[in-house]
Design an enzyme around this catalytic site. Sequence first.
Site, PDB file in Angstrom:
ATOM      1  N   LYS C  79      -6.586  -4.070  -4.224  1.00 30.97           N
ATOM      2  CA  LYS C  79      -6.941  -2.652  -3.769  1.00 30.97           C
ATOM      3  C   LYS C  79      -8.114  -2.410  -4.441  1.00 30.97           C
ATOM      4  O   LYS C  79      -8.454  -3.063  -5.984  1.00 30.97           O
ATOM      5  CB  LYS C  79      -5.960  -1.701  -4.426  1.00 30.97           C
ATOM      6  CG  LYS C  79      -6.246  -0.257  -3.745  1.00 30.97           C
ATOM      7  CD  LYS C  79      -5.121   0.773  -4.411  1.00 30.97           C
ATOM      8  CE  LYS C  79      -5.130   1.897  -4.011  1.00 30.97           C
ATOM      9  NZ  LYS C  79      -3.922   2.763  -4.387  1.00 30.97           N
ATOM     10  N   SER C 154      -2.335   5.786  -0.888  1.00 26.06           N
ATOM     11  CA  SER C 154      -4.033   5.415  -0.809  1.00 26.06           C
ATOM     12  C   SER C 154      -3.906   3.822  -0.452  1.00 26.06           C
ATOM     13  O   SER C 154      -5.176   3.384   0.222  1.00 26.06           O
ATOM     14  CB  SER C 154      -4.708   5.789  -1.788  1.00 26.06           C
ATOM     15  OG  SER C 154      -4.143   5.038  -3.024  1.00 26.06           O
ATOM     16  N   SER C 178       1.244   5.648  -3.588  1.00 29.07           N
ATOM     17  CA  SER C 178       0.347   4.748  -2.881  1.00 29.07           C
ATOM     18  C   SER C 178       0.682   3.502  -2.834  1.00 29.07           C
ATOM     19  O   SER C 178      -0.275   2.779  -2.026  1.00 29.07           O
ATOM     20  CB  SER C 178      -1.072   5.084  -3.753  1.00 29.07           C
ATOM     21  OG  SER C 178      -1.746   6.463  -3.422  1.00 29.07           O
TER      22      SER C 178
END
Lengths: 95, 480, 488
Positions: C79, C154, C178
Amino acid sequence: MDIGIKQIEQVARLSRIKLTDEEKGFFREQLTDILSYVEKLNELDTDGVQPMAYATSLKNVFREDHQESSFPRQQILELSPSSANGFFKVPKVLE
Amino acid sequence: MKYEVVIGLETHAELDTESKLFCGCSTKFGSEPNTQTCPVCLGLPGVLPVMNKKAFEYSLKAAVALYCEINQFTNFDRKSYYYPDLPKNYQTSQNYFNIGNNGYVDMVVAGKEKRISIHNVHLEEEAGKLIHPESSDANYSLVDFNRAGVPLLEIVTQPDMRSIEEVESYMQTLRNILLYIGVSDCKMQEGSLRFEASISLREQGSAIYGNRVEIKNLNSMKAVSKVLTYEISRQSELLDKGEDVLMETRLWDDVNSSSRRMRSKEESHDYRYFPEPDLVPFWIKQEWIDETMATIPELAVSKRQRFVKEYSLSDYDAGILTDDKLLADYFEECVGLSQDSPKELSNWIINDVLRELKERKLNVQHFVISPKMLTELVKIKPTIGSSIAKEVFVEMINTGKSAHAIVKEKDLVQIDDTSELNEIVIKVIGDNPKAAEDYGQGKKNALAFLIGQTMKITKGKANPKILTELFKQRLSSISQ
Amino acid sequence: MILRELSANSIKEKIIKREITAQEVVEDLFKWIGLKESLIKAYISLDKEGALLKAKEIDEKLNNGGRVGLLAGIPVAIKDNICTWGMKTTCASKILENFTPPYDAFVVKRIKEEDAIIIGKTNLDEFAMGSSNENSAFHVTRNPWNTDCIPGGSGGGSAAAVTADMAFMALGSDTGGSVRQPSSFCGNVGCKPTYGRVSRYGLVAFASSLDQIGSITKDVSDAALLLQVVSGHDCHDSTSANVEVPDYIAGINSVNNNLRIGVPKEFFGEGLNPEIESAVKNALGIYKKNGAELIDLSLPHCGYALATYYIIATAEASSNLARYDGVRYGHRSQLSEDNIIDMYSRVRAEGFGSEVKRRVLLGNYVLSAGFYDAYYIKASKVRNLIKSDFEDAFSKVDCIISPTCPSPAFKIGEKITDPLEMYLSDIYTIPANLVGIPGISIPCGFTTTGLPIGMQLMGKHFEEEKILRIAKLFENETDFHLKKPGLK
Ligand SMILES: [Mg+2]
Ligand SMILES: [Zn+2]
């Protein structure tokens, strides 16, 4: 719960974010909505409850006072939008 | 109108650690800009702080030495404000649970004891340094983060001081305590020790405080005295005219010896303190406090009193000796080696040792004459006389040799032998009949001349006391 | 057999056995990415060159009979809010568009040491603030199961990459769900470990007391493998726990005896999609069939979790994001800079997107003079009440099972105009962050429209091994985790 434009401007100043008039308008609405929603916490009696600021039960975490080598200055200054003579450069700061 | 002055002081002292508060970067002063930085102290994305144990221990030590109540639970808070020398735009500090609260400093002002209450003692991180270019049309400022993240101790008093003398005494006493417990080098010229004052005036006898003015940017004790003098007259003039003193923060300009407005109370910061989630809380058990207490040395105030009592020194002399812990230690080491002459040792230290240290910009621990060497000199002084002893002292500094060695090498032992001196006296009088005659006619300085002549011959080794006696006897017998 | 569809454990085995080289795996993977990335847009940046270099190094090690790490040859996606040395780390924000960290996050260091191959940085909602990936400053990632839908947020980029077989496993971060929420939307196994289990050093902070790095994988065994590598103490993170890391890889296959599973009524109430409800109830039935005891329980304060979260998370975020000011790194305004305050305000106005601005404003508001007690302290107290709820529950059960989200993946644009509505999709995942306990989302079914459904298992602090084991039990009985979206 209703937030006024003055309050949005005040908190934008604290946040150091320049807002357009349009932004002021919808942030005012949205913050009002969200803050109205969180009002529900007031349904709860929390007298005598300890605030919980940490998600860990750890305490007294230290490092020893040992000097380690710093980062090469060039590597650090390369990240900066503006530097001069080994310094970071910013618009003139008046005190 | 007569006003009472009300002053409170905030002191920032950089702690004397090897590394910064949250990272391993050096705390050394005066390096090339931004050479003592890393992702942590520059607040780069993703990095985290880890507490320097020594810095925390030093803060606890200071809080204990200032008689604070120690919070068993203490933690750190973020103090938010934007400034280019503050890498994360928040300062990790303490607000809700300081390390220490409600302490005090005892001091003596003009012979009277006075206690200043300490509101709190807390630990925080230092900011970097802004440099403003010399030329006034330069439209930029420069930032050096070498200092950012150095551990900083903040000590906040109650508004307990009532005169500039009290403020001066407090600053000296506090500085002295910090030096004694060894937590800060307190070098004001390097910014290791800084002050912020808040001052208000009120009518004599009034119980209500007047509007308070805060003054920042005070980098020397002299500046503090100057700014307070300035503020007292500025504020009393306003009050005399019936005008209000504005609640504001002012900046001291040392060059122009004046203060100017920085911001008013209404514009003052909203710091948005909340607990620093990247550091865990700290619990200080009683044993830890007790252990810390045991490491606090006898502080200057009590040491001074003890010196007066134990060594029969004057309060003034004891004050000079105890002003610097190392000097006091030096003195006591000397006394330990030669118990019978504390007064004389004290004189040597205050007059000669201090003078040399000052001239050489030296610390007593780096002084070539060790306590052992000094006591030896004092011990053999009766055999060489005061004036030669002073010369030997200088020679010791220059060569690093012991008093014994120098005296032996240069054959400096005093001539105490009366018959030997008598022969010289007779010879000198014979060589200087005019002077002898003058003395007979009441010109007393003729004696000094004759003694001087004798010293020249003996290279200063003649015992001046015996010499004087012998001359007097001889000359009076001649004139009769 | 299609290589890219294998699990991480399987591909590693093939590489170690020299059935295939790591370089071939990387080449194959990038060929596929070349075909599908324009559709899915899971990545912000890719590093084929670096990946091949690392693959070559591993192949040479293996050819020379050298020892290789636990993640030998496995292509991993990261990420883009986790710092990678020499590789851009943007947080999907314009303010960090050109930021290349001169350091690796702790987890990145760990996976490198264990011979993982980092293939790229995945898309996210800017600074991990969001539930849909629509808040990325660069592009919206699409859900591989239905490209009209969001992948969740996210960590939508990481989840979509794993689902679309464009990475064998991925690292994400979980502040309010997330990792778990996008895993549930994309049909992956998403695990958020205990707060403190995995070092946060190098994870760009959103809300420091809630953030935790987690794994997004194709199955539970892969989750155990990745967690094994990234867990453990780090002296550079004060909140990192010095608690022994058990052998997750071996642990997940041990037997579950006398399993007590808690079913909290608050997670099955109003607002829950009926298809999700029945899928999770079904799953509970499977546990029961396998000897588990189901215990109904109540977590009475969980209804306040979202409100609590939005105060604490935004308060912390407002200060964590204060450092983006254009002085030391990052974006700086091109306009004339006569005044430092103007510079800050312009840099931040230009550099941050709407959601970030909204949260920074809200956070500063709740912390500002006069509001601190009413909001921040109040929320911190309620947080403690929620924690007590869970402590009570865990005195009776081994794990708590709930849906991961109240609804499946929604359409792109559907909720973007109503932040509060969007926030509601994290309602079941937020409590674990507030309390600091581990949570895992595993696939437990599909909606009639073909979207994955996730089930959440929550455990006691530091009992990742137990919830992974319980998850594995379910996985052994079902094949939801093996289903693939039709991307061919
Ligand atoms: Mg301070
Ligand atoms: Zn540093």
